[in-house]
Design a protein around this motif. Structure first.
Motif, PDB file in Angstrom:
ATOM      1  N   GLY A 259       0.768  -1.244   0.000  1.00 24.83           N
ATOM      2  CA  GLY A 259       0.000   0.000   0.000  1.00 24.83           C
ATOM      3  C   GLY A 259       0.795   1.289   0.000  1.00 24.83           C
ATOM      4  N   THR A 260       2.080   1.249  -0.334  1.00 23.64           N
ATOM      5  CA  THR A 260       2.862   2.496  -0.287  1.00 23.64           C
ATOM      6  C   THR A 260       2.645   3.361  -1.533  1.00 23.64           C
ATOM      7  N   GLY A 261       2.092   2.741  -2.592  1.00 24.19           N
ATOM      8  CA  GLY A 261       1.832   3.532  -3.796  1.00 24.19           C
ATOM      9  C   GLY A 261       2.633   3.080  -5.010  1.00 24.19           C
ATOM     10  N   LYS A 262       3.077   1.836  -5.025  1.00 23.01           N
ATOM     11  CA  LYS A 262       3.877   1.338  -6.163  1.00 23.01           C
ATOM     12  C   LYS A 262       3.077   1.397  -7.468  1.00 23.01           C
ATOM     13  N   THR A 263       1.875   0.810  -7.439  1.00 25.92           N
ATOM     14  CA  THR A 263       1.083   0.711  -8.671  1.00 25.92           C
ATOM     15  C   THR A 263       0.677   2.091  -9.187  1.00 25.92           C
ATOM     16  N   THR A 264       0.252   2.954  -8.257  1.00 24.94           N
ATOM     17  CA  THR A 264      -0.128   4.316  -8.647  1.00 24.94           C
ATOM     18  C   THR A 264       1.073   5.048  -9.247  1.00 24.94           C
ATOM     19  N   THR A 265       2.246   4.871  -8.621  1.00 24.56           N
ATOM     20  CA  THR A 265       3.463   5.544  -9.104  1.00 24.56           C
ATOM     21  C   THR A 265       3.809   5.073 -10.514  1.00 24.56           C
ATOM     22  N   ILE A 266       3.598   3.781 -10.778  1.00 22.71           N
ATOM     23  CA  ILE A 266       3.877   3.258 -12.125  1.00 22.71           C
ATOM     24  C   ILE A 266       2.950   3.930 -13.145  1.00 22.71           C
ATOM     25  N   GLY A 267       1.689   4.096 -12.780  1.00 26.73           N
ATOM     26  CA  GLY A 267       0.748   4.812 -13.659  1.00 26.73           C
ATOM     27  C   GLY A 267       1.233   6.238 -13.908  1.00 26.73           C
ATOM     28  N   LYS A 268       1.681   6.909 -12.839  1.00 30.62           N
ATOM     29  CA  LYS A 268       2.153   8.297 -12.961  1.00 30.62           C
ATOM     30  C   LYS A 268       3.399   8.379 -13.852  1.00 30.62           C
ATOM     31  N   THR A 287       1.168 -10.711  -9.153  1.00 27.01           N
ATOM     32  CA  THR A 287       0.209 -11.768  -9.487  1.00 27.01           C
ATOM     33  C   THR A 287      -0.344 -12.368  -8.198  1.00 27.01           C
ATOM     34  N   PHE A 288      -0.009 -11.724  -7.095  1.00 30.56           N
ATOM     35  CA  PHE A 288      -0.281 -12.278  -5.763  1.00 30.56           C
ATOM     36  C   PHE A 288      -1.593 -11.740  -5.180  1.00 30.56           C
ATOM     37  N   ARG A 289      -1.725 -10.434  -5.152  1.00 31.39           N
ATOM     38  CA  ARG A 289      -2.884  -9.829  -4.481  1.00 31.39           C
ATOM     39  C   ARG A 289      -4.104  -9.834  -5.407  1.00 31.39           C
ATOM     40  N   ALA A 290      -5.240 -10.145  -4.785  1.00 28.05           N
ATOM     41  CA  ALA A 290      -6.503 -10.129  -5.532  1.00 28.05           C
ATOM     42  C   ALA A 290      -6.758  -8.716  -6.041  1.00 28.05           C
ATOM     43  N   GLY A 291      -7.084  -8.611  -7.320  1.00 26.12           N
ATOM     44  CA  GLY A 291      -7.437  -7.307  -7.896  1.00 26.12           C
ATOM     45  C   GLY A 291      -6.235  -6.494  -8.358  1.00 26.12           C
ATOM     46  N   ALA A 292      -5.022  -6.995  -8.105  1.00 29.92           N
ATOM     47  CA  ALA A 292      -3.824  -6.211  -8.443  1.00 29.92           C
ATOM     48  C   ALA A 292      -3.674  -6.064  -9.959  1.00 29.92           C
ATOM     49  N   ILE A 293      -3.944  -7.185 -10.706  1.00 34.50           N
ATOM     50  CA  ILE A 293      -3.778  -7.133 -12.170  1.00 34.50           C
ATOM     51  C   ILE A 293      -4.803  -6.165 -12.776  1.00 34.50           C
ATOM     52  N   GLU A 294      -6.032  -6.220 -12.262  1.00 32.57           N
ATOM     53  CA  GLU A 294      -7.082  -5.306 -12.755  1.00 32.57           C
ATOM     54  C   GLU A 294      -6.704  -3.842 -12.466  1.00 32.57           C
ATOM     55  N   GLN A 295      -6.178  -3.632 -11.282  1.00 35.52           N
ATOM     56  CA  GLN A 295      -5.819  -2.255 -10.878  1.00 35.52           C
ATOM     57  C   GLN A 295      -4.747  -1.664 -11.802  1.00 35.52           C
ATOM     58  N   VAL A 296      -3.708  -2.429 -12.062  1.00 36.34           N
ATOM     59  CA  VAL A 296      -2.615  -1.892 -12.885  1.00 36.34           C
ATOM     60  C   VAL A 296      -3.057  -1.784 -14.349  1.00 36.34           C
ATOM     61  N   THR A 297      -3.959  -2.710 -14.763  1.00 33.28           N
ATOM     62  CA  THR A 297      -4.492  -2.630 -16.133  1.00 33.28           C
ATOM     63  C   THR A 297      -5.311  -1.347 -16.298  1.00 33.28           C
ATOM     64  N   ILE A 307       0.216  -3.120 -21.526  1.00 31.99           N
ATOM     65  CA  ILE A 307       0.489  -3.866 -20.296  1.00 31.99           C
ATOM     66  C   ILE A 307       0.713  -5.336 -20.636  1.00 31.99           C
ATOM     67  N   ILE A 308       1.718  -5.923 -20.030  1.00 34.06           N
ATOM     68  CA  ILE A 308       1.991  -7.360 -20.201  1.00 34.06           C
ATOM     69  C   ILE A 308       1.512  -8.044 -18.928  1.00 34.06           C
ATOM     70  N   LYS A 309       0.574  -9.002 -19.072  1.00 32.67           N
ATOM     71  CA  LYS A 309       0.032  -9.658 -17.868  1.00 32.67           C
ATOM     72  C   LYS A 309      -0.206 -11.146 -18.124  1.00 32.67           C
TER      73      LYS A 309
END
Ligand SMILES: Nc1nc2c(ncn2[C@@H]2O[C@H](COP(=O)(O)OP(=O)(O)OP(=O)(O)O)[C@@H](O)[C@H]2O)c(=O)[nH]1
Ligand SMILES: [Mg+2]
Length: 454
Positions: A259-268, A287-297, A307-309
């Protein structure tokens, strides 16, 4: 941003100034007792206003003195009048009025003429001042040069004697600063280093002019902080360019706790570099957390990058590998690898992270820390650095961080540069970190500039 840290430094600077001024004044008073006419120090206070006040005060003291002489015109008192005034009066026509005044009072029997009294009252301010200076100059020959020096410097007055800053003058205040920094989530070694640097810088310095005190304390603190936050390193843009010149993409892997903001930072960052004309690709390696792939997509789609998933639960290292291959094949300049959040204490997940690194062979491993968590973020960075050897830091949520403890400490503790700051939840809320900018945040007096820059 960093308001509390800024206040700590400015309060310390004020306290140091006060302490040093008190010291200097105490010494000055002694001089007064031993016959010195006035305190040079009191004229060296920061503002011209203050100087004006004091000059007027002294002028007022002059006039009643003259009146006294008029009332009780005893020869003794008249003789107390410094000779220099008469001399100067002869040299300078301006002083003529005064000369008449003194002569008139020298002569007991001669009645005072009203017209002359008026003249005295109307005596121009400047003339009074010049009399004041010449008077004091004459009283103490030692002070002559100092006064002249002061005037030459546009009213900044030198001390009669140089004062040397000693450890005892600053140690209590710096100890307080150290405690406050620790409370403000600054890492222990950073707080100690700042305080030691300030002490080293100040102790032994000679104060010749009162203005030195302000300058010395300000720069002692600013330089100490600058030393802490200036960690050398290339910018990500420079590195992209270097890799591009070799026909390779820059591969960047993002790690950190949950929850530190990795995925959001990648979007930015995808958005940031797309706008700069590069073509990024994102690897959905959480590929671990539920909903993580959808969030980054979701972020990749919003920004407009590929995006490669793979499936949830698949090997994150394989996803990263595929993304790098894709970038190479397509001539894309930047690969951004999202990874699952993990606690530094979870050995399995830390091992998995090492594997992603081994397989994708990133050019940069970036630790993403939440600035608000202060010292925790610094400690996590230390652990991640031990485990995987990180290359740089991105601190997120700096927009909501008033303490600034992590921003001050994290780079120094692991000796890796902060590369970006996350300053909000929008795609544009990211800025390249610049130590100069940080110094301005902490030491600029202009609140508005600081806010706007943020
Ligand atoms: N105010 C603010 N919020 C941020 C910033 N960066 C991220 N966030 C928010 O932090 C929350 C978590 O962000 P994520 O990107 O999901 O964090 P993560 O590190 O990917 O989380 P995990 O994948 O679960 O480890 C989201 O609500 C983001 O909007 C920032 O710079 N400022
Ligand atoms: Mg994430």
């Amino acid at each position: 941003m960093f308001e509390s840290l800024k206040k700590k430094f400015s309060r310390t600077s004020e306290k140091l100034e006060e302490e040093l001024i008190e010291e200097a004044e105490a010494e000055d008073n002694l001089q007064e007792e031993s016959g010195s006419r006035f305190s040079f120090f009191s004229f060296g206070r920061k503002t011209d206003e203050k100087k004006e006040e004091e000059v007027v005060e002294e002028e007022e003291n002059l006039l009643p003195e003259a009146e006294e002489i008029e009332e009780v015109p005893e020869a003794e008192e008249v003789e107390e009048i410094p000779e220099v005034e008469d001399e100067e009066i002869e040299e300078e026509p301006k002083e003529e009025k005064k000369s008449r005044f003194w002569h008139r009072n020298k002569d007991k029997d001669e009645p005072a003429e009203e017209a002359e009294d008026e003249e005295i009252e109307e005596e121009p301010k400047e003339e009074k001042k010049s009399r004041f200076w010449s008077r004091n100059k004459d009283k103490d020959e030692d002070e002559e040069d100092v006064s002249a020096d002061g005037e030459a410097k546009g009213g900044i007055f030198s001390f009669v004697r140089e004062k040397t800053i000693q450890e005892k003058h600053v140690e209590d205040i710096l100890f307080e600063l150290e405690m406050e920094l620790l409370q403000g989530d600054v890492a222990m070694e950073v707080a100690t280093e700042v305080v030691e640097n300030v002490k080293e810088n100040l102790v032994g310095k000679k104060i010749k002019r009162s203005n030195d005190i302000t300058e010395y304390t300000y720069y002692a603190l600013k330089d100490a902080v600058e030393e802490i936050i200036s960690i050398p390193g290339k910018s990500m843009t420079e590195m992209i360019e270097e890799k591009k010149a070799q026909g390779e993409p820059l591969v960047v892997m993002f790690v950190g706790i949950n929850g530190t903001g990795k995925t959001t930072t990648i979007g930015k960052l995808a958005n940031y570099y797309l706008k700069k004309g590069y073509t990024p690709v994102i690897a959905a390696s959480d590929t671990f957390r539920a909903g993580a792939i959808e969030q980054v997509t979701y972020h990749a789609d919003n920004v407009g990058v590929k995006i490669i998933k793979h499936q949830k639960g698949s090997d994150p290292a394989a996803v990263a590998y595929d993304a790098v291959e894709h970038a190479r094949a397509q001539g894309k300049e930047l690969v951004l690898i999202d990874t699952a959040g993990r606690m530094q204490t979870n050995t399995n997940l830390m091992d998995e992270m090492k594997k992603i690194k081994r397989v994708s062979n990133p050019d940069l491993v970036i630790f993403v820390g939440d600035a608000i968590t202060g010292n925790d973020a610094t400690e996590q960075a230390r652990k991640f650095n031990d485990a995987i050897d990180i290359d740089g830091v991105i601190l997120t949520k700096a927009d909501a961080d008033s303490k600034g403890g992590a921003s001050l400490s994290i780079g120094y503790v692991i000796q890796k540069p902060i590369m970006f700051l996350g300053v909000g939840q929008g795609y544009d809320d990211i800025m390249e970190y610049d130590p100069e900018w940080m110094l301005n945040q902490l030491f600029s007096e202009d609140e508005e500039i600081v806010e706007n820059e943020a």
